[in-house]
Design an enzyme around this catalytic site. Structure first.
Site, PDB file in Angstrom:
ATOM      1  N   LYS A 195       0.911  -1.157  -0.022  1.00 31.02           N
ATOM      2  CA  LYS A 195       0.018  -0.141  -0.077  1.00 31.02           C
ATOM      3  C   LYS A 195       0.924   1.183   0.068  1.00 31.02           C
ATOM      4  O   LYS A 195       2.214   1.114   0.434  1.00 31.02           O
ATOM      5  CB  LYS A 195      -1.177   0.011   1.227  1.00 31.02           C
ATOM      6  N   TYR A 204     -12.001  -3.093  -2.996  1.00 32.97           N
ATOM      7  CA  TYR A 204     -12.669  -3.306  -1.775  1.00 32.97           C
ATOM      8  C   TYR A 204     -14.217  -3.151  -1.915  1.00 32.97           C
ATOM      9  O   TYR A 204     -14.798  -2.688  -0.723  1.00 32.97           O
ATOM     10  CB  TYR A 204     -12.264  -2.082  -0.950  1.00 32.97           C
ATOM     11  N   ASN A 260      -1.561  -0.298   7.289  1.00 37.46           N
ATOM     12  CA  ASN A 260      -1.256  -1.270   7.560  1.00 37.46           C
ATOM     13  C   ASN A 260      -0.338  -2.084   6.648  1.00 37.46           C
ATOM     14  O   ASN A 260      -0.170  -3.299   6.512  1.00 37.46           O
ATOM     15  CB  ASN A 260      -2.322  -2.314   8.156  1.00 37.46           C
ATOM     16  N   HIS A 306      -1.631  -5.690   1.410  1.00 38.64           N
ATOM     17  CA  HIS A 306      -2.841  -6.450   1.331  1.00 38.64           C
ATOM     18  C   HIS A 306      -2.402  -7.670   0.714  1.00 38.64           C
ATOM     19  O   HIS A 306      -1.348  -7.891  -0.010  1.00 38.64           O
ATOM     20  CB  HIS A 306      -3.633  -5.779   0.095  1.00 38.64           C
ATOM     21  N   GLU A 339      -9.145 -10.997  -7.814  1.00 42.01           N
ATOM     22  CA  GLU A 339      -8.188  -9.790  -7.622  1.00 42.01           C
ATOM     23  C   GLU A 339      -7.053  -9.795  -8.577  1.00 42.01           C
ATOM     24  O   GLU A 339      -6.709  -8.703  -9.156  1.00 42.01           O
ATOM     25  CB  GLU A 339      -7.518  -9.676  -6.001  1.00 42.01           C
TER      26      GLU A 339
HETATM   27  P1  IDP Z   1      -7.311  -7.353   5.296  1.00 39.32           P
HETATM   28  O1  IDP Z   1      -6.757  -6.174   4.497  1.00 39.32           O
HETATM   29  O2  IDP Z   1      -6.609  -8.138   6.444  1.00 39.32           O
HETATM   30  O3  IDP Z   1      -8.045  -8.495   4.487  1.00 39.32           O
HETATM   31  P2  IDP Z   1      -9.956  -6.118   5.386  1.00 39.32           P
HETATM   32  O4  IDP Z   1     -11.187  -6.540   6.628  1.00 39.32           O
HETATM   33  O5  IDP Z   1     -10.296  -6.889   4.261  1.00 39.32           O
HETATM   34  O6  IDP Z   1      -8.642  -6.633   5.997  1.00 39.32           O
HETATM   35  O7  IDP Z   1     -10.026  -4.629   5.364  1.00 39.32           O
HETATM   36  C1  IDP Z   1      -9.441  -4.094   4.077  1.00 39.32           C
HETATM   37  C2  IDP Z   1      -8.460  -3.059   4.728  1.00 39.32           C
HETATM   38  O8  IDP Z   1      -9.400  -1.940   5.221  1.00 39.32           O
HETATM   39  C3  IDP Z   1      -7.517  -3.198   5.724  1.00 39.32           C
HETATM   40  O9  IDP Z   1      -6.348  -3.977   5.423  1.00 39.32           O
HETATM   41  C4  IDP Z   1      -7.289  -1.944   6.556  1.00 39.32           C
HETATM   42  O10 IDP Z   1      -6.362  -1.301   5.536  1.00 39.32           O
HETATM   43  C5  IDP Z   1      -8.502  -1.293   6.345  1.00 39.32           C
HETATM   44  N1  IDP Z   1      -9.571  -1.408   7.498  1.00 39.32           N
HETATM   45  C6  IDP Z   1      -9.995  -2.507   7.934  1.00 39.32           C
HETATM   46  N2  IDP Z   1     -10.712  -2.248   9.164  1.00 39.32           N
HETATM   47  C7  IDP Z   1     -10.568  -1.003   9.530  1.00 39.32           C
HETATM   48  C8  IDP Z   1     -10.778   0.085  10.417  1.00 39.32           C
HETATM   49  O11 IDP Z   1     -11.543  -0.427  11.532  1.00 39.32           O
HETATM   50  N3  IDP Z   1     -10.352   1.249  10.247  1.00 39.32           N
HETATM   51  C9  IDP Z   1      -9.836   1.735   9.303  1.00 39.32           C
HETATM   52  N4  IDP Z   1      -9.471   0.935   8.298  1.00 39.32           N
HETATM   53  C10 IDP Z   1      -9.574  -0.264   8.429  1.00 39.32           C
HETATM   54 MG    MG Z   2      -9.469  -8.345   2.959  1.00 38.17          MG
END
Ligand code: IDP
Ligand code: MG
Length: 152
Positions: free
Chosen positions: A12, A52, A115, A118, A129
């Site tokens: 990212k 997303y 974070n 992805h 994807e």
């Molecule tokens: P993942 O990336 O581990 O698969 P997902 O639940 O698919 O997690 O969420 C996609 C992305 O959305 C996360 O990697 C993160 O960047 C963002 N995200 C998820 N939950 C939150 C939140 O509570 N606050 C802000 N961003 C979030």
């Molecule tokens: Mg995800």
């Protein structure tokens, strides 16, 4: 056949700005996975909203798309036995606070909204994807010399 499982891994914008592109690629390379495709790009808002799409009703969705469009991303396809599941283990938990040291998120970030990487969460979503982010001709067919030393 399972040795050809593929996953979509994306660094990212925060991962790019924080100069950990090489570190992340290194971890997948040294694990023994095969790099099938790689490109750096500026993702459009439309592409990110599709990627997303499942999260579109979440309160953080607009901020997520803005973050992901705020700079370049590095998109990759990695192939190997259990590439999807193992890729997720290597990334760590979605929230870096829950990610163990030794994982990418456990080692390099602190907050869920930044974070840095992805990874596909299932074989089916990986296929979707990969098709969304790459043209078929961008996926390279090749046989790593190390294959007989990675698989029995
Ligand atoms: P993942 O990336 O581990 O698969 P997902 O639940 O698919 O997690 O969420 C996609 C992305 O959305 C996360 O990697 C993160 O960047 C963002 N995200 C998820 N939950 C939150 C939140 O509570 N606050 C802000 N961003 C979030
Ligand atoms: Mg995800």
């Amino acid at each position: 056949m399972a040795n050809t499982e593929r996953t979509f891994i994306m660094i990212k914008p925060d991962g790019v700005h924080r100069c950990i592109v090489g570190e992340i690629i290194k971890r997948f390379e040294q694990k023994g996975f095969k790099l099938v495709a790689l490109k750096m790009m500026q993702a459009s808002q439309e592409l990110l909203e599709t990627h997303y799409g499942d999260l579109s009703s979440k309160p953080f969705f607009p901020g997520l798309v803005k973050y992901m469009a705020s700079g370049p991303v590095v998109c990759m396809v990695w192939e190997g036995l259990n590439a999807v599941k193992t890729g997720r283990v290597m990334l760590g938990e979605t929230n870096p606070a829950d990610s163990k040291p030794g994982t990418i998120r456990g080692d390099f970030c602190v907050q869920v909204g930044r974070n840095i990487c992805h990874g596909s969460d299932a074989v089916e979503s990986a296929q979707k994807e990969i098709a969304l982010w790459f043209k078929p001709e961008e996926l390279v067919a090749w046989s790593p010399n190390q294959a007989p030393w990675v698989y029995e």
